[in-house]
Design a protein around this motif. Structure first.
Motif, PDB file in Angstrom:
ATOM      1  N   ALA A  80     -47.173   3.387  16.351  1.00  0.00           N
ATOM      2  CA  ALA A  80     -47.000   2.966  14.957  1.00  0.00           C
ATOM      3  C   ALA A  80     -46.538   1.514  14.907  1.00  0.00           C
ATOM      4  N   THR A  81     -47.065   0.767  13.963  1.00  0.00           N
ATOM      5  CA  THR A  81     -46.632  -0.614  13.745  1.00  0.00           C
ATOM      6  C   THR A  81     -46.100  -0.739  12.331  1.00  0.00           C
ATOM      7  N   PHE A  82     -44.830  -1.101  12.228  1.00  0.00           N
ATOM      8  CA  PHE A  82     -44.220  -1.425  10.945  1.00  0.00           C
ATOM      9  C   PHE A  82     -44.116  -2.944  10.831  1.00  0.00           C
ATOM     10  N   THR A  83     -44.364  -3.465   9.655  1.00  0.00           N
ATOM     11  CA  THR A  83     -44.306  -4.911   9.429  1.00  0.00           C
ATOM     12  C   THR A  83     -43.313  -5.208   8.323  1.00  0.00           C
ATOM     13  N   HIS A  84     -42.437  -6.157   8.605  1.00  0.00           N
ATOM     14  CA  HIS A  84     -41.477  -6.563   7.567  1.00  0.00           C
ATOM     15  C   HIS A  84     -42.219  -7.308   6.470  1.00  0.00           C
ATOM     16  N   ASP A  85     -41.883  -7.005   5.218  1.00  0.00           N
ATOM     17  CA  ASP A  85     -42.495  -7.731   4.111  1.00  0.00           C
ATOM     18  C   ASP A  85     -42.127  -9.209   4.204  1.00  0.00           C
ATOM     19  N   PRO A  86     -42.968 -10.120   3.669  1.00  0.00           N
ATOM     20  CA  PRO A  86     -42.625 -11.551   3.699  1.00  0.00           C
ATOM     21  C   PRO A  86     -41.268 -11.802   3.025  1.00  0.00           C
ATOM     22  N   LEU A  87     -40.561 -12.784   3.552  1.00  0.00           N
ATOM     23  CA  LEU A  87     -39.254 -13.159   3.021  1.00  0.00           C
ATOM     24  C   LEU A  87     -39.380 -14.443   2.213  1.00  0.00           C
ATOM     25  N   THR A  88     -38.436 -14.648   1.308  1.00  0.00           N
ATOM     26  CA  THR A  88     -38.452 -15.825   0.444  1.00  0.00           C
ATOM     27  C   THR A  88     -37.382 -16.819   0.883  1.00  0.00           C
ATOM     28  N   VAL A  89     -37.816 -18.045   1.122  1.00  0.00           N
ATOM     29  CA  VAL A  89     -36.882 -19.141   1.406  1.00  0.00           C
ATOM     30  C   VAL A  89     -36.913 -20.094   0.216  1.00  0.00           C
ATOM     31  N   THR A  90     -35.753 -20.285  -0.417  1.00  0.00           N
ATOM     32  CA  THR A  90     -35.641 -21.163  -1.582  1.00  0.00           C
ATOM     33  C   THR A  90     -34.864 -22.409  -1.181  1.00  0.00           C
ATOM     34  N   VAL A  91     -35.474 -23.569  -1.409  1.00  0.00           N
ATOM     35  CA  VAL A  91     -34.847 -24.854  -1.081  1.00  0.00           C
ATOM     36  C   VAL A  91     -34.609 -25.627  -2.371  1.00  0.00           C
ATOM     37  N   SER A  92     -33.398 -26.139  -2.540  1.00  0.00           N
ATOM     38  CA  SER A  92     -33.092 -26.945  -3.726  1.00  0.00           C
ATOM     39  C   SER A  92     -32.117 -28.049  -3.342  1.00  0.00           C
ATOM     40  N   HIS A  93     -32.049 -29.073  -4.192  1.00  0.00           N
ATOM     41  CA  HIS A  93     -31.074 -30.144  -3.998  1.00  0.00           C
ATOM     42  C   HIS A  93     -30.789 -30.798  -5.338  1.00  0.00           C
ATOM     43  N   ASN A  94     -29.789 -31.678  -5.367  1.00  0.00           N
ATOM     44  CA  ASN A  94     -29.302 -32.258  -6.625  1.00  0.00           C
ATOM     45  C   ASN A  94     -29.825 -33.653  -6.885  1.00  0.00           C
ATOM     46  N   GLY A  95     -30.873 -34.061  -6.164  1.00  0.00           N
ATOM     47  CA  GLY A  95     -31.348 -35.426  -6.295  1.00  0.00           C
ATOM     48  C   GLY A  95     -30.651 -36.318  -5.288  1.00  0.00           C
ATOM     49  N   PHE A  96     -30.852 -37.641  -5.407  1.00  0.00           N
ATOM     50  CA  PHE A  96     -30.272 -38.630  -4.475  1.00  0.00           C
ATOM     51  C   PHE A  96     -30.789 -38.432  -3.045  1.00  0.00           C
ATOM     52  N   LEU A 104     -25.636 -25.644   1.948  1.00  0.00           N
ATOM     53  CA  LEU A 104     -25.229 -24.247   1.854  1.00  0.00           C
ATOM     54  C   LEU A 104     -26.425 -23.356   2.187  1.00  0.00           C
ATOM     55  N   VAL A 105     -26.222 -22.442   3.137  1.00  0.00           N
ATOM     56  CA  VAL A 105     -27.244 -21.455   3.483  1.00  0.00           C
ATOM     57  C   VAL A 105     -26.693 -20.089   3.083  1.00  0.00           C
ATOM     58  N   ASN A 106     -27.292 -19.529   2.027  1.00  0.00           N
ATOM     59  CA  ASN A 106     -26.784 -18.276   1.448  1.00  0.00           C
ATOM     60  C   ASN A 106     -25.280 -18.371   1.189  1.00  0.00           C
ATOM     61  N   GLY A 131     -30.377 -34.600  11.147  1.00  0.00           N
ATOM     62  CA  GLY A 131     -30.849 -34.375   9.788  1.00  0.00           C
ATOM     63  C   GLY A 131     -31.759 -33.186   9.614  1.00  0.00           C
ATOM     64  N   VAL A 132     -31.867 -32.330  10.640  1.00  0.00           N
ATOM     65  CA  VAL A 132     -32.779 -31.181  10.587  1.00  0.00           C
ATOM     66  C   VAL A 132     -31.986 -29.891  10.763  1.00  0.00           C
ATOM     67  N   LEU A 133     -32.251 -28.923   9.871  1.00  0.00           N
ATOM     68  CA  LEU A 133     -31.671 -27.586   9.968  1.00  0.00           C
ATOM     69  C   LEU A 133     -32.754 -26.637  10.462  1.00  0.00           C
ATOM     70  N   ASN A 134     -32.486 -25.956  11.577  1.00  0.00           N
ATOM     71  CA  ASN A 134     -33.441 -24.993  12.132  1.00  0.00           C
ATOM     72  C   ASN A 134     -32.973 -23.572  11.805  1.00  0.00           C
ATOM     73  N   LEU A 135     -33.870 -22.786  11.205  1.00  0.00           N
ATOM     74  CA  LEU A 135     -33.553 -21.422  10.801  1.00  0.00           C
ATOM     75  C   LEU A 135     -34.506 -20.440  11.471  1.00  0.00           C
ATOM     76  N   ASP A 136     -33.979 -19.273  11.850  1.00  0.00           N
ATOM     77  CA  ASP A 136     -34.819 -18.116  12.170  1.00  0.00           C
ATOM     78  C   ASP A 136     -34.735 -17.195  10.954  1.00  0.00           C
ATOM     79  N   VAL A 157     -29.239 -24.828  -0.277  1.00  0.00           N
ATOM     80  CA  VAL A 157     -28.863 -25.766  -1.350  1.00  0.00           C
ATOM     81  C   VAL A 157     -28.275 -27.013  -0.695  1.00  0.00           C
ATOM     82  N   ALA A 158     -28.944 -28.150  -0.900  1.00  0.00           N
ATOM     83  CA  ALA A 158     -28.473 -29.418  -0.338  1.00  0.00           C
ATOM     84  C   ALA A 158     -27.809 -30.243  -1.434  1.00  0.00           C
ATOM     85  N   VAL A 159     -26.741 -30.917  -1.059  1.00  0.00           N
ATOM     86  CA  VAL A 159     -26.041 -31.812  -1.981  1.00  0.00           C
ATOM     87  C   VAL A 159     -26.040 -33.209  -1.368  1.00  0.00           C
TER      88      VAL A 159
END
Length: 293
Positions: free
Chosen positions: A106-122, A156-158, A169-174, A182-184
């Motif tokens: 049997a193969t179970f597959t995780h549903d796609p996940l949502t990554v939301t990126v936002s920032h305040n400008g600048f 901020l990550v979650n 300047g790079v954030l690596n996520l699994d 959320v970047a400020v």
């Protein structure tokens, strides 16, 4: 092995039964299939009933296997002896008549996940601010680029501060869950130091003032009675000619020193013992008047 209704299998040697026939005789032989092995396995993200493992099953038995995906997961494949059989799964249950050794994968597959990126400008992010669908376990790199004269002050990550996790300047996520990043960015600040030697005042007053990068800094020059502005040095450069209506306006993009000199307005009249030059500020222009006795 029944002979005239009596069990006689004990007399079978090497698969052979020898009989002396002295009466009408019936011989009934019963063959039984050896137990078959059923192997159940899966890739995680769910469970099976019976659980993953090996089982001995009687030939011709009906075996029910229930597939239960974890939360946010889906059953995407069921291989029976290497052949796709997911179409035969009904309400999560596969029924099989076991007539040979059988493997069930049997193969179970995780549903796609949502990554939301936002920032305040600048500043900007790569990928840009927005929502992205990402497969479970996919590595994702987010690059943060402050605007000129700005800095990245928080990531901020979650809801958890992760600024220290950045490398160059790079954030690596699994990505193993829905993620909100959320970047400020904040404008850098500069120190504006105002000094003068008396005989007048400035508004804001002499001292050190903190100004955000790119903001205007307006300095009003207020000579005492009978005094005038003689010099305005900005980072060592004379800028008295940039004074308009008694105000010097600067766009601040670096630490800045402003040194103002007030001088007494020379008196004019009938008695003058020496030649002198009188500098007056008229609408931001310097006018030099020479007088000789």
């Amino acid at each position: 092995m029944l002979v005239n209704g009596e069990e006689a299998i004990e007399y079978v040697t090497d698969g052979v039964l020898q009989l002396e026939i002295v009466e009408a005789t019936t011989i009934e032989a019963t063959f039984t299939h050896d137990p078959l092995t059923v192997t159940v396995s899966h890739n995680g993200f769910g469970t099976t009933t019976p659980a993953a493992g090996e089982y001995e099953v009687e030939y011709g038995s009906l075996l029910e296997i229930t597939f239960t995906p974890d939360a946010d997961c889906t059953l995407t494949s069921v291989l029976v002896n290497g052949e796709e059989a997911i179409e035969y799964v009904t309400d999560g249950v596969l029924q099989l008549e076991i007539v040979e050794a059988t493997t069930i994968e049997a193969t179970f597959t995780h549903d796609p996940l949502t990554v939301t990126v936002s920032h305040n400008g600048f500043g900007t992010t790569t990928p840009a601010a927005g929502e992205y669908e990402v497969e479970y376990g996919t590595p994702m790199a987010i690059t943060f680029t402050p605007n000129d004269g700005c800095s990245l002050t928080s990531v901020l990550v979650n809801g958890v501060e992760s600024l220290s996790d950045l490398v160059d300047g790079v954030l690596n996520l699994d990505v193993v869950e829905d993620v909100e990043v959320v970047a400020v960015f904040a404008r850098d600040s500069h120190q504006v130091v105002v000094t003068h030697g008396g005989n007048g005042a400035t508004d804001p007053a002499a001292g050190t003032h903190t100004v955000a990068h790119g903001d205007e800094f307006a300095l009003r020059l207020i000579p005492d009675a009978e005094y005038m502005v003689q010099s305005v040095m900005v980072n060592g450069v004379e800028m008295v000619a940039n004074v308009t209506d008694g105000v010097l306006t600067l766009n601040i993009v670096e630490d800045t020193t402003i040194d103002v000199v007030f001088t007494k307005i020379p008196k004019t009249g009938a008695i003058a013992l020496t030649s002198f030059a009188l500098m007056m500020m008229l609408g931001g222009a310097a006018v030099v008047i020479f007088r000789k006795d």
